[in-house]
Scaffold this motif. Structure first.
Motif, PDB file in Angstrom:
ATOM      1  N   ILE A  69       0.834  -1.216   0.000  1.00  0.00           N
ATOM      2  CA  ILE A  69       0.000   0.000   0.000  1.00  0.00           C
ATOM      3  C   ILE A  69       0.866   1.263   0.000  1.00  0.00           C
ATOM      4  O   ILE A  69       0.518   2.270  -0.610  1.00  0.00           O
ATOM      5  N   GLN A 105       3.336   5.847   8.936  1.00  0.00           N
ATOM      6  CA  GLN A 105       2.145   4.997   8.830  1.00  0.00           C
ATOM      7  C   GLN A 105       2.512   3.564   8.440  1.00  0.00           C
ATOM      8  O   GLN A 105       1.890   2.610   8.901  1.00  0.00           O
ATOM      9  N   PHE A 153       1.643   0.449  10.788  1.00  0.00           N
ATOM     10  CA  PHE A 153       0.810  -0.629  10.249  1.00  0.00           C
ATOM     11  C   PHE A 153       1.542  -1.970  10.330  1.00  0.00           C
ATOM     12  O   PHE A 153       0.930  -3.012  10.597  1.00  0.00           O
ATOM     13  N   TYR A 172       1.142  -3.117  13.754  1.00  0.00           N
ATOM     14  CA  TYR A 172      -0.255  -3.552  13.931  1.00  0.00           C
ATOM     15  C   TYR A 172      -0.446  -4.958  13.370  1.00  0.00           C
ATOM     16  O   TYR A 172      -1.021  -5.827  14.025  1.00  0.00           O
ATOM     17  N   ARG A 203     -10.057 -11.274  15.391  1.00  0.00           N
ATOM     18  CA  ARG A 203     -10.551 -10.851  16.699  1.00  0.00           C
ATOM     19  C   ARG A 203     -12.032 -11.193  16.885  1.00  0.00           C
ATOM     20  O   ARG A 203     -12.809 -11.059  15.959  1.00  0.00           O
ATOM     21  N   LEU A 260      -6.161  10.024   6.258  1.00  0.00           N
ATOM     22  CA  LEU A 260      -5.979  10.598   7.591  1.00  0.00           C
ATOM     23  C   LEU A 260      -5.719  12.100   7.570  1.00  0.00           C
ATOM     24  O   LEU A 260      -6.425  12.883   8.211  1.00  0.00           O
ATOM     25  N   THR A 261      -4.679  12.489   6.833  1.00  0.00           N
ATOM     26  CA  THR A 261      -4.189  13.860   6.937  1.00  0.00           C
ATOM     27  C   THR A 261      -5.141  14.847   6.265  1.00  0.00           C
ATOM     28  O   THR A 261      -5.458  14.709   5.092  1.00  0.00           O
ATOM     29  N   PHE A 271      -4.966   5.181   5.035  1.00  0.00           N
ATOM     30  CA  PHE A 271      -3.596   5.695   5.013  1.00  0.00           C
ATOM     31  C   PHE A 271      -3.462   6.837   4.009  1.00  0.00           C
ATOM     32  O   PHE A 271      -4.282   6.982   3.107  1.00  0.00           O
ATOM     33  N   ASP A 272      -2.406   7.607   4.171  1.00  0.00           N
ATOM     34  CA  ASP A 272      -2.167   8.761   3.285  1.00  0.00           C
ATOM     35  C   ASP A 272      -1.546   8.325   1.961  1.00  0.00           C
ATOM     36  O   ASP A 272      -0.485   8.803   1.559  1.00  0.00           O
ATOM     37  N   HIS A 275      -7.010  -4.187   3.710  1.00  0.00           N
ATOM     38  CA  HIS A 275      -5.996  -3.669   4.636  1.00  0.00           C
ATOM     39  C   HIS A 275      -6.044  -2.151   4.725  1.00  0.00           C
ATOM     40  O   HIS A 275      -5.658  -1.554   5.722  1.00  0.00           O
ATOM     41  N   TYR A 276      -6.448  -1.552   3.624  1.00  0.00           N
ATOM     42  CA  TYR A 276      -6.420  -0.083   3.531  1.00  0.00           C
ATOM     43  C   TYR A 276      -7.600   0.537   4.285  1.00  0.00           C
ATOM     44  O   TYR A 276      -7.451   1.519   5.004  1.00  0.00           O
ATOM     45  N   ASP A 321     -11.216  -1.392   9.234  1.00  0.00           N
ATOM     46  CA  ASP A 321     -12.204  -2.454   9.440  1.00  0.00           C
ATOM     47  C   ASP A 321     -12.490  -2.582  10.936  1.00  0.00           C
ATOM     48  O   ASP A 321     -12.017  -1.779  11.744  1.00  0.00           O
ATOM     49  N   ASP A 358     -11.335  -4.557  13.198  1.00  0.00           N
ATOM     50  CA  ASP A 358     -10.142  -4.649  14.049  1.00  0.00           C
ATOM     51  C   ASP A 358      -9.443  -3.302  14.203  1.00  0.00           C
ATOM     52  O   ASP A 358      -8.966  -2.966  15.287  1.00  0.00           O
ATOM     53  N   ARG A 359      -9.361  -2.559  13.112  1.00  0.00           N
ATOM     54  CA  ARG A 359      -8.691  -1.253  13.186  1.00  0.00           C
ATOM     55  C   ARG A 359      -9.480  -0.304  14.076  1.00  0.00           C
ATOM     56  O   ARG A 359      -8.911   0.500  14.816  1.00  0.00           O
ATOM     57  N   LEU A 366     -11.488  -1.205  16.562  1.00  0.00           N
ATOM     58  CA  LEU A 366     -11.300  -1.673  17.948  1.00  0.00           C
ATOM     59  C   LEU A 366      -9.913  -1.296  18.462  1.00  0.00           C
ATOM     60  O   LEU A 366      -9.753  -0.943  19.634  1.00  0.00           O
ATOM     61  N   ASP A 367      -8.941  -1.351  17.583  1.00  0.00           N
ATOM     62  CA  ASP A 367      -7.587  -0.941  17.955  1.00  0.00           C
ATOM     63  C   ASP A 367      -7.591   0.537  18.346  1.00  0.00           C
ATOM     64  O   ASP A 367      -6.934   0.938  19.318  1.00  0.00           O
ATOM     65  N   ASP A 384      -9.107   0.791  21.731  1.00  0.00           N
ATOM     66  CA  ASP A 384      -8.102   0.357  22.720  1.00  0.00           C
ATOM     67  C   ASP A 384      -7.102   1.471  23.005  1.00  0.00           C
ATOM     68  O   ASP A 384      -6.704   1.684  24.152  1.00  0.00           O
TER      69      ASP A 384
END
Lengths: 371, 326
Positions: free
Chosen positions: A336, A351, A355, A358, A371, B266-267, B296-297, B308-309, B312, B314-315, B317-318, B321
């Motif tokens: 990515i 990032q 990642f 992560y 999860r 993000l940015t 992501f940027d 992945h981008y 989701d 999990d992200r 929930l992360d 957290d």
């Protein structure tokens, strides 16, 4: 809405009739050997096979999408075989036949429609730019590239020229019209090759144009011609002449290849919602491959063994396409972050590193994302 | 009067209601007529309202928005469809330099009641330019209203509210959620419905506020369910311009934590703006910094990487957290 003139009886340049008979045209004499015609036939058949395999692969879930070129093989093969190695082509996203002629392997195209890459081949290596999806954008790139050729002093008998591919829908876009004008005022060495396949998704030509597309060129100050887009010989001859004019400093030409999108816009589309099946039947009689076969048979330029050999080769190409597609691995997640900037970039570096941490946090926790 | 509708069908029903209510309402775009749009959101409108009110335009986004501006000047209320998010950009000039500024330039003599519907966001395995989240560009542009819907009920009512607005409205439709179904109460009066600019508490909670909109609402609700250790309040912000900060700050002052999730990068994304404002208004109530979970940027990647981008479950929930790590 009144009937438009966009469909008016075309002044079509044709060198090969649907029945396979040769026709002469005073402006486009074509000196071509039997061997060259057989080679064109081979291109046409193999490219159609690549295309039909790709449609099947999409149906099987191996590709996310496919934009079929069915019916447009002659326009693409004829025009692309008119190019020299140093020429540059700027495609839209349906130019699988042009890609074939420029030496791009089918797997490169499949990768894009499978979603493993956004293109990725080196445009300079092949003289073939990346597929461009936002309609009409590439016509300006082609013109700018051609202006570069002028500034390099690469105009002349041994010079280079550019060809820009787009469809009838694209002629409505500002970018396309701006490219016509930039090319005209700069006398740039570029050929605009419009495959008028009669349909922009569901919208027929009448919704895009009130005059035949080739006539647009006159208003910008350069010649436009309409060629039978299902006649590979005419497409070859007309494109060759236009490229030679561009190459030798005589400026741009708009070539309208009058053809037909025999399939759906893409595999997501359902043409039965908006067009008549009878129209397709009418165009099947003008099939671009059938007429070359008719010609080769009529003039006894190929025997049964030749056609059998090509069919066999097509089977092999089909097999290759299937295997290559299915074995194409997904890219790594951290891909990515590749090639966003030429220089190191703190945002991206940060990032990427976050990642990676992560992703690593899932290791040992069973399946990723479990999860 | 309840009807079970998908988000796509709810927008269709809302457009139909708008066209029946006001003969000045028009639909314009590529393939919106006979085909009913590539996502069938305008299905049947061409047949029932005719080609004068449901216009298959030439393939030119700048042309679509530019002519909609002219139609609006002549008293019409055009609802334009931009076929995919990535095809908005050819219309950027007309949108940013003309549509957004016309009211101000005319000292209020001209209104621009134009709705721009855009199927947006990723997650459908598409090719380039079909998965983007351009909301920050719109949010950054004064003069535009920006909304996004997350469920059929809002889809049905907010499209009608957008059509009735005298300001240009960017109406963002979460294309990967078009087929989500729910009961829609179509029997109430539009005047009794929550205003388009108001945020909505989609799920009450006490420990952390999770703010999202459009396609991310479903993910946010799943995250709130999945986090059995905390009580998560989910806010569907619905309107990105203007933003209903009253609802957001009331929530954050109760929970002490805010996580903002979106598909936009993000940015300079919507989360950055919300974080700054909430930090100003809730500084003494915050137990942790405002956390952003975003794309992501980078350019939207090839579809095989989009899982992945895109943020989701999990992200998200992360992110939650991380808010509780302080």
């Amino acid at each position: 809405m009144s009937q438009t003139a966009a469909h008016e009886e075309p002044e079509l340049i044709q060198l090969l009739t649907p029945e396979g008979e040769l026709k002469e045209h005073p402006d486009y004499p074509l000196d071509i050997s039997a061997e060259e015609i057989r080679a064109l036939y081979r291109d046409l058949v193999l490219v159609r096979r690549v295309d039909s395999e790709a449609v099947s692969l999409q149906r099987q879930g191996e590709l996310g999408l496919w934009a079929s070129l069915l019916g447009q093989e002659a326009a693409q093969i004829g025009s692309a075989r008119a190019l020299r190695p140093d020429d540059m082509a700027f495609p839209s996203y349906r130019e699988h036949g042009v890609a074939w002629c420029r030496g791009i392997e089918p797997k490169e195209l499949l990768g894009m429609f499978r979603g493993v890459t956004n293109g990725g081949w080196d445009p300079h290596e092949y003289g073939f730019h990346l597929y461009t999806i936002v309609i009409g954008s590439q016509a300006l790139h082609a013109t700018g590239y051609a202006m570069g050729i002028q500034r390099d002093g690469a105009v002349g008998e041994d010079g280079s020229a550019v060809i820009s591919y787009f469809g009838d829908g694209a002629t409505s876009q500002g970018d396309t019209n701006e490219s016509f004008n930039f090319a005209a005022v700069n006398n740039a060495p570029v050929v605009f090759f419009c495959q008028n396949n009669q349909w922009a998704i569901s919208e027929p030509l009448e919704r895009q144009a009130r005059v035949p597309i080739y006539k647009r060129a006159a208003g910008f100050g350069f010649p436009g011609v309409r060629v039978d887009g299902n006649d590979v010989l005419a497409c070859l001859a007309v494109t060759r002449a236009a490229m030679d004019n561009a190459r030798t400093g005589q400026g741009p030409t708009l070539v309208e290849a009058f053809t037909y999108r025999m399939g759906a816009h893409t595999t997501n589309d359902d043409p039965s919602r908006y067009r008549d099946a009878a129209e397709l039947d009418e165009w099947k009689a003008k099939d671009p491959i059938l007429r070359v076969r008719n010609h080769l048979e009529l003039y006894e330029l190929a025997d049964e063994a030749f056609f059998a050999r090509i069919d066999e080769e097509a089977d092999k190409v089909g097999e290759m396409v299937r295997t290559q597609c299915r074995s194409m691995a997904d890219p790594e997640p951290l891909d990515i972050f590749h090639e966003v900037y030429a220089e190191p970039n703190v945002h991206i570096d940060h990032q990427r590193s976050e990642f990676a941490d992560y992703l690593a946090s899932f290791e040992g926790a069973g399946a990723e994302g479990g999860r | 009067m309840g009807t079970n509708l998908t988000i796509g069908k709810a927008i269709n029903a809302g457009l139909r209601a708008s066209m029946e209510h006001d003969p000045k309402v028009l639909v314009m775009g590529e393939d919106v007529g006979r085909l009913g749009g590539v996502f069938r959101v305008t299905d049947g409108l061409h047949k029932d309202f005719g080609a004068d009110r449901v216009i298959d335009t030439p393939l030119a986004e700048s042309g679509i928005v530019g002519t909609a501006i002219g139609m609006a000047m002549r008293g019409y209320r055009p609802v334009v469809e931009i076929q995919f998010d990535g095809f908005f950009f050819p219309a950027a000039n007309q949108t940013f330099t003309q549509l957004a500024k016309m009211r101000r330039r005319s000292a209020g003599k001209l209104s621009m009641p134009v709705v721009m519907r855009i199927p947006y966001g990723g997650g459908i395995g598409a090719v380039e330019h079909h998965s983007e989240s351009p909301e920050a560009y719109f949010q950054h542009t004064a003069g535009l209203r920006v909304v996004s819907v997350a469920n059929p009920e809002d889809a049905y009512w907010m499209i009608q509210q957008a059509v009735r607005s005298d300001d240009p409205v960017i109406f963002l439709e979460p294309k990967r959620r078009y087929y989500e179904k729910a009961e829609v109460d179509t029997g109430v009066s539009i005047d009794a419905v929550t205003p388009m600019g108001a945020a909505r508490i989609a799920r009450p909670g006490t420990d952390c506020t999770l703010l999202a909109y459009g396609p991310m609402i479903k993910t946010a609700l799943q995250a709130a369910e999945a986090d059995v250790d905390h009580s998560i309040e989910v806010i569907d912000v619905r309107s990105l311009s203007p933003i209903d900060y009253a609802t957001i700050t009331e929530s954050v002052k109760r929970t002490g934590r805010l996580v903002v999730a979106h598909e936009a990068t993000l940015t300079g994304g919507p989360g950055a703006e919300i974080a700054a404002r909430v930090t100003e208004e809730c500084f003494y109530h915050l137990e942790s910094p405002v956390i952003r979970v975003a794309a992501f940027d980078t350019p939207y990647p090839q579809s095989r990487l989009e899982e992945h981008y895109l943020p989701d479950l999990d992200r998200v929930l992360d992110g939650v957290d991380r808010a509780f790590a302080y």
